[in-house]
Design an enzyme around this catalytic site. Structure first.
Site, PDB file in Angstrom:
ATOM      1  N   CYS A  21      23.934-135.047 -81.121  1.00  0.00           N
ATOM      2  CA  CYS A  21      24.919-134.399 -81.830  1.00  0.00           C
ATOM      3  C   CYS A  21      25.097-133.160 -81.509  1.00  0.00           C
ATOM      4  CB  CYS A  21      24.368-134.264 -83.319  1.00  0.00           C
ATOM      5  SG  CYS A  21      25.402-133.283 -84.457  1.00  0.00           S
ATOM      6  N   CYS A  71      24.247-130.048 -83.885  1.00  0.00           N
ATOM      7  CA  CYS A  71      22.784-129.864 -83.549  1.00  0.00           C
ATOM      8  C   CYS A  71      22.131-129.144 -82.410  1.00  0.00           C
ATOM      9  CB  CYS A  71      21.994-131.342 -83.950  1.00  0.00           C
ATOM     10  SG  CYS A  71      22.291-131.936 -85.697  1.00  0.00           S
ATOM     11  N   ASN A 114      37.783-131.839 -91.942  1.00  0.00           N
ATOM     12  CA  ASN A 114      38.158-132.901 -91.493  1.00  0.00           C
ATOM     13  C   ASN A 114      37.266-134.260 -91.577  1.00  0.00           C
ATOM     14  OD1 ASN A 114      40.735-132.114 -90.578  1.00  0.00           O
ATOM     15  ND2 ASN A 114      39.801-131.556 -88.646  1.00  0.00           N
ATOM     16  N   HIS A 132      31.331-129.577 -90.703  1.00  0.00           N
ATOM     17  CA  HIS A 132      31.902-128.306 -90.402  1.00  0.00           C
ATOM     18  C   HIS A 132      33.075-128.051 -91.149  1.00  0.00           C
ATOM     19  CE1 HIS A 132      33.482-131.170 -87.588  1.00  0.00           C
ATOM     20  NE2 HIS A 132      34.598-130.435 -87.563  1.00  0.00           N
ATOM     21  N   HIS A 163      36.142-125.541 -91.203  1.00  0.00           N
ATOM     22  CA  HIS A 163      37.015-124.585 -90.167  1.00  0.00           C
ATOM     23  C   HIS A 163      37.324-123.335 -91.166  1.00  0.00           C
ATOM     24  CE1 HIS A 163      37.657-127.472 -87.093  1.00  0.00           C
ATOM     25  NE2 HIS A 163      37.579-128.477 -87.945  1.00  0.00           N
TER      26      HIS A 163
HETATM   27  P1  5GP Z   1      37.146-131.508 -86.126  1.00  0.00           P
HETATM   28  O1  5GP Z   1      38.273-132.074 -85.047  1.00  0.00           O
HETATM   29  O2  5GP Z   1      35.789-132.388 -85.773  1.00  0.00           O
HETATM   30  O3  5GP Z   1      37.416-131.093 -87.425  1.00  0.00           O
HETATM   31  O4  5GP Z   1      36.636-130.142 -85.450  1.00  0.00           O
HETATM   32  C1  5GP Z   1      35.613-129.994 -84.514  1.00  0.00           C
HETATM   33  C2  5GP Z   1      36.167-128.633 -83.777  1.00  0.00           C
HETATM   34  O5  5GP Z   1      35.031-128.421 -82.851  1.00  0.00           O
HETATM   35  C3  5GP Z   1      37.341-128.509 -82.881  1.00  0.00           C
HETATM   36  O6  5GP Z   1      38.031-127.591 -83.487  1.00  0.00           O
HETATM   37  C4  5GP Z   1      36.774-128.084 -81.406  1.00  0.00           C
HETATM   38  O7  5GP Z   1      37.470-127.232 -80.752  1.00  0.00           O
HETATM   39  C5  5GP Z   1      35.665-127.618 -81.858  1.00  0.00           C
HETATM   40  N1  5GP Z   1      34.438-127.782 -80.450  1.00  0.00           N
HETATM   41  C6  5GP Z   1      34.242-129.023 -79.813  1.00  0.00           C
HETATM   42  N2  5GP Z   1      33.345-128.926 -78.972  1.00  0.00           N
HETATM   43  C7  5GP Z   1      32.701-127.579 -79.129  1.00  0.00           C
HETATM   44  C8  5GP Z   1      31.903-126.731 -78.472  1.00  0.00           C
HETATM   45  O8  5GP Z   1      31.136-127.113 -77.737  1.00  0.00           O
HETATM   46  N3  5GP Z   1      31.644-125.434 -78.969  1.00  0.00           N
HETATM   47  C9  5GP Z   1      32.398-124.926 -79.899  1.00  0.00           C
HETATM   48  N4  5GP Z   1      32.244-123.447 -80.200  1.00  0.00           N
HETATM   49  N5  5GP Z   1      33.314-125.564 -80.569  1.00  0.00           N
HETATM   50  C10 5GP Z   1      33.581-126.794 -80.132  1.00  0.00           C
HETATM   51 ZN    ZN Z   2      24.168-132.885 -86.245  1.00  0.00          ZN
END
Ligand code: 5GP
Ligand code: ZN
Length: 112
Positions: A3, A6, A85, A98, A100
């Site tokens: 993950c 994690c 999301n 998470h 945002h």
């Molecule tokens: P989701 O699309 O799952 O709601 O959001 C995942 C978020 O994680 C995205 O906005 C993406 O830019 C961010 N993200 C993905 N990989 C990484 C990473 O390695 N480091 C950081 N800081 N953000 C990440």
């Molecule tokens: Zn996790």
């Protein structure tokens, strides 16, 4: 279980941390979609909002106690958006809960 978040929480993958306590870790999104784009995550693995329950909801409560502190530190007095999301239809890409925090500019009205 692999993950990404994690691993970020454990410090195995670097991140730009903005806040940490016993329950909560917050860091800057690697691909910001607003001038301020921070991800706030529980320090236990919860795969999405769909997995929140009576046993783990304290982590979610702690996250929402911290969000106003982060917003203040980031000078988001003009307002901000908090989004999670959940699942494929919502394009959840990282399967660790998470939230945002998006702000620092006028955001578009449309969310879906
Ligand atoms: P989701 O699309 O799952 O709601 O959001 C995942 C978020 O994680 C995205 O906005 C993406 O830019 C961010 N993200 C993905 N990989 C990484 C990473 O390695 N480091 C950081 N800081 N953000 C990440
Ligand atoms: Zn996790």
């Amino acid at each position: 279980m692999d993950c990404l978040f994690c691993e970020i929480i454990k410090g195995n993958i670097p991140s730009s941390k903005v806040y940490e306590d016993e329950y909560v870790y917050a860091f800057r999104d690697i691909n910001p979609q607003a001038p301020v784009h921070i991800l706030v995550v529980p320090k236990v693995h919860i795969s999405s909002a769909d997995e929140i329950n009576a046993e783990n909801s304290v982590y979610v409560a702690k996250i929402f106690e911290v969000i106003p502190e982060i917003a203040k530190n980031e000078s988001l007095g003009g307002g901000y958006r908090v989004i999670t999301n959940c699942g494929a239809d919502a394009c959840q890409s990282v399967k660790h809960l998470h939230f945002h925090i998006l702000g620092g500019a006028q955001l578009i009205e449309k969310m879906g």
